[in-house]
Design an enzyme around this catalytic site. Structure first.
Site, short mmCIF file in Angstrom:
data_model
loop_
_atom_site.label_atom_id
_atom_site.label_comp_id
_atom_site.label_asym_id
_atom_site.label_seq_id
_atom_site.Cartn_x
_atom_site.Cartn_y
_atom_site.Cartn_z
N GLU A 1 -5.70 -8.26 -1.37
CA GLU A 1 -6.38 -8.04 -0.24
C GLU A 1 -7.68 -7.70 -0.53
OE1 GLU A 1 -4.62 -5.65 3.18
OE2 GLU A 1 -2.79 -5.86 2.32
N GLU B 1 0.82 -1.20 0.05
CA GLU B 1 0.03 -0.04 0.07
C GLU B 1 0.89 1.21 -0.01
OE1 GLU B 1 -4.00 -1.74 2.16
OE2 GLU B 1 -2.73 -0.78 3.35
#
Ligand code: BG6
Length: 469
Positions: free
Chosen positions: A364, A172
């Protein structure tokens, strides 16, 4: 509509070292920033590791990896995403040579995956910068981190390059803008940092990511290296064009990371932002050359969408994964207030595919929920229909996107086994198919139990998605 996913689709689950391994001071491991974040991102870090931190033991994957991987294999996993704890390999981060005990641990994990025919997907840095690099160098604010990261990557590629094909450089990466300590190892509150500081740190990470990509290709030519982004589509709160532009700006903040990783240069809208904010970054010619080493694929987390508005009176942020935004009046939310939007996943997949024309990987997705362990026919389990429904609905939309023509490599649910939450450091925010007997107060046997969703996911994988409703 196609009923299945592409042949060879990589079904599996995802984790991160600091949220599962425990053994925070075993095997020669140094401290990472997570070891001093007992409350996740909710309160500032402590001076030293305190026992009041569930991550110090986590779910003890360090000792139980064989049992856990066997359970993943029972579900039919084709891929397992895990991260390598940088401070197991370089305990301080700035040593010349890696820690053999740390390298040997991941050899054992890879042996076990190989035994079960599960492909590894390795995140090189998942919110776990060595603490020494944060304290002594100010984390990614320092250009020196590029060299330390490159040395770490070289150690990984040389050791595991023959066994690991898929690598993710930074988890991320767009979260640095919002969580400088957790994401960038920068020991300051965001408010204490200037925009220049933040973008300079981001620049260092981007260069490091590109250099890692080049290095992986040099050392193991079959390697596939991906960037990893938080995907959070922003809808205009109303049809007012000013709200549409507000949503565009929010998207730009996130697209920039993918644009640089995929196109090898800074996009015009970010250069304009720098110009108008008087931000002059230290960017060398070598940096520019490095950035041209673009990624092989784009991976992302997807939990939710949000709205954006230009009207300050309505710009009231709700809870959400790191970035947050204005809640959407059309959507329901999880117990932690993260809004549930399966169709947003199809939107993201189409958007990213059209924008970058690189294969995509959903690494995810999932719902954090409070689970109740119950007895059914003498066996302990969790009747987690809410999780089945969340995952089913998202996968149906992923399948729609595949039918739209999107090239999708795989799907790994977040926290396939219960783990410690990144944002709240709780155990009770559970994502897994496998229940782990551990509570927020640290009590529990660490026993593993199959939830109802365990068998559901096994069937989804066995039918390559045809079992989705
Ligand atoms: C992502 C992170 O932001 O979301 C994971 O990559 C994290 O590390 C996941 O665990 C879910 O967030 P949380 O806060 O519920 O653990």
């Amino acid at each position: 509509m196609s009923t299945t996913f592409p042949d060879g689709f990589l079904w599996g689950g995802a984790t991160a070292a600091n949220q599962i391994e425990g053994a925070y001071n075993e095997g020669g491991k140094g401290l990472s920033i997570q070891d001093v974040m007992p409350r996740g991102i909710l309160t500032p870090p402590t001076e030293a590791a305190t026992e009041d931190n569930l991550k110090l033991e986590a779910i003890d994957f360090y000792h139980r990896y064989a049992e856990d991987i066997a359970l993943f294999a029972e579900m039919g996993f084709k891929v397992f995403r895990f991260s390598i704890a940088w401070s197991r390999i370089f305990p301080r981060g700035d040593e010349e040579t890696p820690n053999e005990e740390g390298l040997a641990f991941y050899d054992r994990v890879l042996d076990e995956l190989e035994r079960h025919g599960i492909e590894p997907l390795v995140t090189i840095s998942h919110y776990e910068t060595p603490l020494h690099l944060a304290r002594a160098y100010n984390g990614w604010k320092s250009r020196e981190l590029i060299g330390f990261y490159e040395r770490y990557c070289r150690a990984l590629f040389e050791r595991y390059g023959q066994r690991v094909k898929y690598w993710l450089t930074f988890n991320e990466i767009n979260s640095v803008l919002h969580q400088p300590f957790m994401s960038g190892g920068i020991p300051n509150q965001k408010e204490e940092l200037s925009e220049k500081d933040l973008y300079q740190a981001i620049h260092h990470e981007l260069v490091a990511s590109a250099r890692a990509t080049r290095l992986a290709h040099e050392i193991s030519p079959g390697a596939k290296v991906g960037c990893m982004l938080i995907a959070m589509p922003a809808y205009p709160l109303t049809p007012d064009p000013a709200d549409v532009v507000a949503a565009m700006h929010f998207d730009h903040d996130n697209y920039a990371f993918g644009d640089i990783h995929c196109r090898g240069e800074y996009p015009g809208y970010l250069l304009r932002f720098f110009r108008e904010h008087g931000i002059e970054l230290d960017i060398t010619d070598q940096d520019r050359e490095d950035l041209t080493h673009t990624v092989d694929f784009v991976s992302f987390s997807y939990y939710m969408s949000i709205c954006q508005t230009a009207d300050p009176a309505k710009d009231i942020k709700g809870p959400g994964n790191v970035l947050g935004g204005v809640p959407n009046p059309h959507l329901q939310a999880s117990e932690w207030g993260w809004q549930i939007d399966p169709q947003g996943l199809r939107v993201v997949l189409n958007d990213y595919w059209e924008r970058w024309q690189k294969p995509l990987f959903i690494v995810e997705n999932g719902i954090g929920a409070v689970d109740e362990l119950v007895q059914v026919d003498g066996t302990k389990t969790v009747l987690d229909d809410y999780r089945i429904s969340y995952l089913n609905d998202h996968l149906v939309q992923a399948r729609e996107a595949v039918a739209d023509g999107v090239q999708l490599l795989g799907y790994t649910t977040w926290g396939c086994i219960d783990l410690v939450s990144a944002s709240t450091a709780q155990m009770s925010k559970r994502y897994g198919f496998i229940y782990v007997d551990r509570n927020d107060d640290g009590s529990g046997t660490l026993e593993r139990y199959r939830k109802k969703s365990f068998d559901w996911y096994r069937q989804v994988i066995a039918t390559n998605g045809a079992a989705l409703q």
